[in-house]
Motif scaffolding. Structure first.
Motif, PDB file in Angstrom:
ATOM      1  N   LEU A 134       0.512  -1.717  -0.284  1.00  0.00           N
ATOM      2  CA  LEU A 134       0.483   0.146   0.341  1.00  0.00           C
ATOM      3  C   LEU A 134       1.122   1.475  -0.350  1.00  0.00           C
ATOM      4  O   LEU A 134       0.295   2.239  -0.409  1.00  0.00           O
ATOM      5  CB  LEU A 134      -0.772  -0.398   1.160  1.00  0.00           C
ATOM      6  CG  LEU A 134      -1.700  -1.852   1.610  1.00  0.00           C
ATOM      7  CD1 LEU A 134      -2.628  -1.463   2.959  1.00  0.00           C
ATOM      8  CD2 LEU A 134      -3.128  -1.476   0.126  1.00  0.00           C
ATOM      9  N   LEU A 139      -3.020   4.124   6.015  1.00  0.00           N
ATOM     10  CA  LEU A 139      -4.204   4.410   4.954  1.00  0.00           C
ATOM     11  C   LEU A 139      -5.610   3.597   5.486  1.00  0.00           C
ATOM     12  O   LEU A 139      -6.897   3.378   5.021  1.00  0.00           O
ATOM     13  CB  LEU A 139      -3.901   4.047   3.519  1.00  0.00           C
ATOM     14  CG  LEU A 139      -3.062   5.259   2.598  1.00  0.00           C
ATOM     15  CD1 LEU A 139      -2.236   4.653   1.655  1.00  0.00           C
ATOM     16  CD2 LEU A 139      -4.076   5.966   2.278  1.00  0.00           C
ATOM     17  N   LEU A 140      -5.124   2.222   6.137  1.00  0.00           N
ATOM     18  CA  LEU A 140      -5.564   0.981   5.893  1.00  0.00           C
ATOM     19  C   LEU A 140      -6.511   1.647   8.213  1.00  0.00           C
ATOM     20  O   LEU A 140      -7.704   1.065   7.784  1.00  0.00           O
ATOM     21  CB  LEU A 140      -5.389  -0.087   6.682  1.00  0.00           C
ATOM     22  CG  LEU A 140      -4.801  -0.784   5.644  1.00  0.00           C
ATOM     23  CD1 LEU A 140      -3.746  -2.049   6.340  1.00  0.00           C
ATOM     24  CD2 LEU A 140      -5.366  -1.287   5.005  1.00  0.00           C
ATOM     25  N   THR A 156      -7.456  10.299   1.521  1.00  0.00           N
ATOM     26  CA  THR A 156      -7.465   9.273   1.013  1.00  0.00           C
ATOM     27  C   THR A 156      -7.247   8.411   2.395  1.00  0.00           C
ATOM     28  O   THR A 156      -6.860   8.182   3.360  1.00  0.00           O
ATOM     29  CB  THR A 156      -7.025   8.960   0.028  1.00  0.00           C
ATOM     30  OG1 THR A 156      -6.535  10.069  -0.721  1.00  0.00           O
ATOM     31  CG2 THR A 156      -6.544   6.873  -0.486  1.00  0.00           C
ATOM     32  N   ARG A 157      -8.597   6.662   1.928  1.00  0.00           N
ATOM     33  CA  ARG A 157      -8.545   5.652   3.484  1.00  0.00           C
ATOM     34  C   ARG A 157      -8.571   4.489   1.945  1.00  0.00           C
ATOM     35  O   ARG A 157      -9.319   4.434   1.098  1.00  0.00           O
ATOM     36  CB  ARG A 157      -9.554   6.244   3.683  1.00  0.00           C
ATOM     37  CG  ARG A 157      -9.766   4.914   4.510  1.00  0.00           C
ATOM     38  CD  ARG A 157     -10.261   4.755   5.708  1.00  0.00           C
ATOM     39  NE  ARG A 157     -10.431   3.755   6.941  1.00  0.00           N
ATOM     40  CZ  ARG A 157     -11.134   3.625   7.849  1.00  0.00           C
ATOM     41  NH1 ARG A 157     -12.043   4.293   8.183  1.00  0.00           N
ATOM     42  NH2 ARG A 157     -11.170   2.060   8.747  1.00  0.00           N
ATOM     43  N   ALA A 158      -7.742   3.711   2.218  1.00  0.00           N
ATOM     44  CA  ALA A 158      -7.930   1.879   2.129  1.00  0.00           C
ATOM     45  C   ALA A 158      -9.027   1.413   2.969  1.00  0.00           C
ATOM     46  O   ALA A 158      -8.903   0.764   3.805  1.00  0.00           O
ATOM     47  CB  ALA A 158      -7.002   1.192   2.076  1.00  0.00           C
ATOM     48  N   VAL A 185      -6.872  -6.195   5.433  1.00  0.00           N
ATOM     49  CA  VAL A 185      -7.645  -5.058   5.030  1.00  0.00           C
ATOM     50  C   VAL A 185      -9.395  -5.070   5.939  1.00  0.00           C
ATOM     51  O   VAL A 185      -9.918  -4.133   4.753  1.00  0.00           O
ATOM     52  CB  VAL A 185      -7.517  -5.254   3.746  1.00  0.00           C
ATOM     53  CG1 VAL A 185      -6.851  -5.361   3.226  1.00  0.00           C
ATOM     54  CG2 VAL A 185      -8.586  -6.680   3.179  1.00  0.00           C
ATOM     55  N   HIS A 462      -3.552  -3.991  -2.235  1.00  0.00           N
ATOM     56  CA  HIS A 462      -4.093  -2.849  -3.262  1.00  0.00           C
ATOM     57  C   HIS A 462      -4.856  -2.881  -3.866  1.00  0.00           C
ATOM     58  O   HIS A 462      -6.121  -2.114  -4.225  1.00  0.00           O
ATOM     59  CB  HIS A 462      -3.578  -2.315  -4.071  1.00  0.00           C
ATOM     60  CG  HIS A 462      -2.959  -0.703  -4.468  1.00  0.00           C
ATOM     61  ND1 HIS A 462      -3.969  -0.551  -5.756  1.00  0.00           N
ATOM     62  CD2 HIS A 462      -2.585  -0.457  -3.825  1.00  0.00           C
ATOM     63  CE1 HIS A 462      -3.832   0.709  -5.449  1.00  0.00           C
ATOM     64  NE2 HIS A 462      -2.792   1.326  -4.901  1.00  0.00           N
ATOM     65  N   ARG A 463      -5.038  -4.683  -4.677  1.00  0.00           N
ATOM     66  CA  ARG A 463      -6.454  -4.779  -5.177  1.00  0.00           C
ATOM     67  C   ARG A 463      -8.336  -4.795  -4.585  1.00  0.00           C
ATOM     68  O   ARG A 463      -9.090  -4.634  -4.965  1.00  0.00           O
ATOM     69  CB  ARG A 463      -6.228  -5.870  -6.238  1.00  0.00           C
ATOM     70  CG  ARG A 463      -5.955  -5.644  -7.964  1.00  0.00           C
ATOM     71  CD  ARG A 463      -6.131  -4.805  -8.562  1.00  0.00           C
ATOM     72  NE  ARG A 463      -7.129  -5.648  -8.706  1.00  0.00           N
ATOM     73  CZ  ARG A 463      -7.439  -6.527  -9.902  1.00  0.00           C
ATOM     74  NH1 ARG A 463      -6.405  -6.836  -9.904  1.00  0.00           N
ATOM     75  NH2 ARG A 463      -8.692  -6.701 -10.341  1.00  0.00           N
ATOM     76  N   VAL A 465      -8.989  -3.909  -1.424  1.00  0.00           N
ATOM     77  CA  VAL A 465      -9.490  -2.544  -0.321  1.00  0.00           C
ATOM     78  C   VAL A 465     -10.044  -2.489  -1.821  1.00  0.00           C
ATOM     79  O   VAL A 465     -10.245  -1.426  -2.512  1.00  0.00           O
ATOM     80  CB  VAL A 465      -8.439  -1.691   0.147  1.00  0.00           C
ATOM     81  CG1 VAL A 465      -8.129  -2.494   1.597  1.00  0.00           C
ATOM     82  CG2 VAL A 465      -7.554  -0.341  -0.871  1.00  0.00           C
ATOM     83  N   HIS A 466     -11.343  -0.659  -0.771  1.00  0.00           N
ATOM     84  CA  HIS A 466     -12.097  -0.201  -1.524  1.00  0.00           C
ATOM     85  C   HIS A 466     -11.535   0.717  -1.032  1.00  0.00           C
ATOM     86  O   HIS A 466     -11.634   1.698  -0.384  1.00  0.00           O
ATOM     87  CB  HIS A 466     -13.547  -0.096  -1.131  1.00  0.00           C
ATOM     88  CG  HIS A 466     -14.104   0.673  -1.420  1.00  0.00           C
ATOM     89  ND1 HIS A 466     -15.335   0.888  -2.990  1.00  0.00           N
ATOM     90  CD2 HIS A 466     -15.118   1.801  -0.993  1.00  0.00           C
ATOM     91  CE1 HIS A 466     -15.977   1.341  -3.132  1.00  0.00           C
ATOM     92  NE2 HIS A 466     -15.956   2.649  -1.838  1.00  0.00           N
ATOM     93  N   TRP A 467     -11.263   2.016  -2.254  1.00  0.00           N
ATOM     94  CA  TRP A 467     -10.140   3.714  -2.194  1.00  0.00           C
ATOM     95  C   TRP A 467     -10.762   4.213  -2.467  1.00  0.00           C
ATOM     96  O   TRP A 467     -12.155   4.257  -3.861  1.00  0.00           O
ATOM     97  CB  TRP A 467      -9.163   3.524  -3.325  1.00  0.00           C
ATOM     98  CG  TRP A 467      -8.117   2.505  -3.658  1.00  0.00           C
ATOM     99  CD1 TRP A 467      -7.997   1.381  -4.022  1.00  0.00           C
ATOM    100  CD2 TRP A 467      -6.937   2.570  -2.775  1.00  0.00           C
ATOM    101  NE1 TRP A 467      -6.707   0.793  -3.232  1.00  0.00           N
ATOM    102  CE2 TRP A 467      -5.981   1.653  -2.369  1.00  0.00           C
ATOM    103  CE3 TRP A 467      -6.144   3.325  -1.641  1.00  0.00           C
ATOM    104  CZ2 TRP A 467      -4.556   1.133  -1.754  1.00  0.00           C
ATOM    105  CZ3 TRP A 467      -5.446   3.520  -0.886  1.00  0.00           C
ATOM    106  CH2 TRP A 467      -4.425   2.877  -0.952  1.00  0.00           C
TER     107      TRP A 467
END
Length: 484
Positions: A134, A139-140, A156-158, A185, A462-463, A465-467
């Motif tokens: 990440l 970010l988590l 920004t947040r994951a 995540v 990275h794939r 999470v909901h960005w």
């Protein structure tokens, strides 16, 4: 109906069927109601009925992990890893017994995967994984601020996703990775187990129950089995009002089955079928000592997991003269056989494939065959990649004038490429990447893994999470400054 027999009650006798309980949102469901058959060995196993109302949660209901800090999650995962090493309740030992009945992997390899599964849950390494995937693990946990070159500010947040995981049956250890990453995540998760291993994910989650039966990690997890393609279950579950993404591992049929359910709002994260290869330069054949060493390295990549994982090498492109390549093939086969003696042989090749390979022995000008199709290791030499798919410790060796000549055989289904000597990797890696290959390693190290490195050409977390971004305008000058 076939009567279920527990492993403990029959000792070394093969039971008529084995029980495969579920975990539903952190709670054990241990009824024996539905009979299934494992894909590879045809072993019967018995599961509960799937209660869809219990399995699926509404989006209105926040996930149990949504507001739990990553540090607390990592502490719990690490405690689970320690509990797995001790296995005081015997869940993992029982799991090994059962997988040995449903899976083609030798028992020694299943036991080894259990060991590395427990080692995987290491707090420092998991945090390192998140940082590499990440860029910033904060970010988590929080909305991370930034300001761009125009002065526009954003946060920004994951954000935690809702995921269905279609687990592979060929590598039990994949369950622990999926559970760990899904925990980090903070996802709401349903794990669909495979018929070759409908046990591992539940064994891990039951171990979590011993650590803390009410922990939010556990309450965010469900592990169940249904036969792939069961529309009664899949049409109910594979909907964007319940889940964001389907994380699918498996063969072509499994991936194709999932694809038909995709729609706006429901994405696919696919670990689809891959093939790995080896590129071996003429430097490997300069003398017998080097040749033997390289053959042992190649055997490690070919024989890994009895060639069940995608990372196992299947086609080896070798530079050099035919006589020396023949010598290499002989050494490679002997090394595969030695590995079989240590960690168990693979099942024999299917009858039609075995007959096809035996026929090739008659065409010694075009082909060479070393070993037998008995699962102990087989090497087939051919002028180009063979028409069959090498399985169960079968290596297809292809002579080439230059390793660069092998690049034309690389495509988007090429996962790992093992190269010898390592000094030649820089001259090959751009061409391999252009062809579609996703990972380049030294020969013999296909089974290694850099912490947090891309897998199948993606950063997995990275794939997952909901960005989401909160754009907050300009720090100075307001809206008019932005227009200017």
């Amino acid at each position: 109906m076939t009567q279920n027999v527990t492993l403990a009650s029959i000792g070394s006798q093969t039971p008529a069927s084995v029980a495969a309980p579920f975990i539903i949102r952190g709670r054990l469901v241990d009824a024996e109601q539905v009979h299934h058959k494992s894909r590879d060995l045809g072993m019967d196993f018995v599961t509960p009925e799937i209660d869809l109302d219990a399995l699926i949660s509404s989006r209105v209901e926040p996930g149990p992990l949504f507001d739990v800090k990553l540090d607390e999650i990592l502490d719990f995962l690490a405690a689970t890893g320690e509990a797995m090493k001790q296995d005081r309740s015997g869940y993992l030992a029982d799991c090994v017994d059962k997988i040995a009945l449903t899976n083609v992997l030798p028992r020694q390899q299943i036991e080894y995967q259990m060991q590395i599964a427990a080692e995987y849950l290491h707090k420092g390494r998991l945090l390192e994984y998140a940082e590499r995937n990440l860029g910033n693990a904060r970010l988590l946990d929080e909305w991370v601020p930034s300001t761009d070159s125009t002065g526009r500010r954003s946060f920004t947040r994951a954000f935690p996703p809702r995921l269905v995981h279609v687990l592979p049956g060929n590598a039990p250890v994949s369950a622990v990775q999926s559970i760990a990453l899904a925990s980090m995540v903070k996802a709401v998760n349903v794990f669909k187990m495979g018929s070759s291993d409908p046990f591992m994910a539940v064994a891990i989650l039951r171990t979590m129950m011993d650590v803390d039966p009410d922990h939010p990690v556990l309450r965010s997890m469900s592990a169940v089995y249904w036969r792939g393609g069961d529309e009664r279950v899949e049409q109910a579950i594979y909907r964007p009002q319940y889940f964001d993404k389907i994380v699918a591992w498996g063969g072509g049929d499994a991936i194709s089955n999932v694809i038909k359910y995709l729609m706006p709002g429901l994405q696919l994260v696919s670990f689809d079928p891959k093939t790995s290869i080896s590129l071996i330069g003429a430097e490997a054949l300069v003398d017998d000592t080097t040749l033997e060493d390289v053959a042992a390295r190649a055997a490690a990549d070919v024989g890994m997991g009895n060639q069940e994982p995608c990372v196992s090498s299947r086609v080896l492109f070798v530079e050099g003269e035919r006589a020396r390549i023949d010598r290499f093939c002989d050494s490679l086969q002997r090394n595969l056989a030695e590995r079989s003696a240590l960690i168990g042989k693979a099942p024999p090749l299917p009858g039609e494939l075995a007959e096809e390979i035996e026929t090739l022995r008659m065409f010694d000008d075009e082909f060479g065959v070393w070993g037998a199709p008995d699962g102990n290791g087989l090497v087939v030499l051919s002028d180009g990649p063979a028409d069959f798919h090498p399985i169960r410790k079968t290596a297809n060796v292809v002579p080439v004038r230059s390793l660069k000549d092998a690049l034309k055989y690389v495509n988007v289904a090429t996962q790992t490429v093992g190269v010898y000597p390592p000094a030649r990797i820089p001259e090959l890696r751009d061409g391999l990447a252009s062809g579609g290959a996703q990972r380049v390693v030294q020969l013999g190290d296909a089974g290694g893994q850099s912490i947090g490195a891309p897998h199948d050409a993606m950063y997995i977390m990275h794939r997952f999470v909901h960005w989401i971004v909160h754009e907050d305008g300009f720090e100075a000058g307001g809206f008019e400054a932005g227009k200017a």
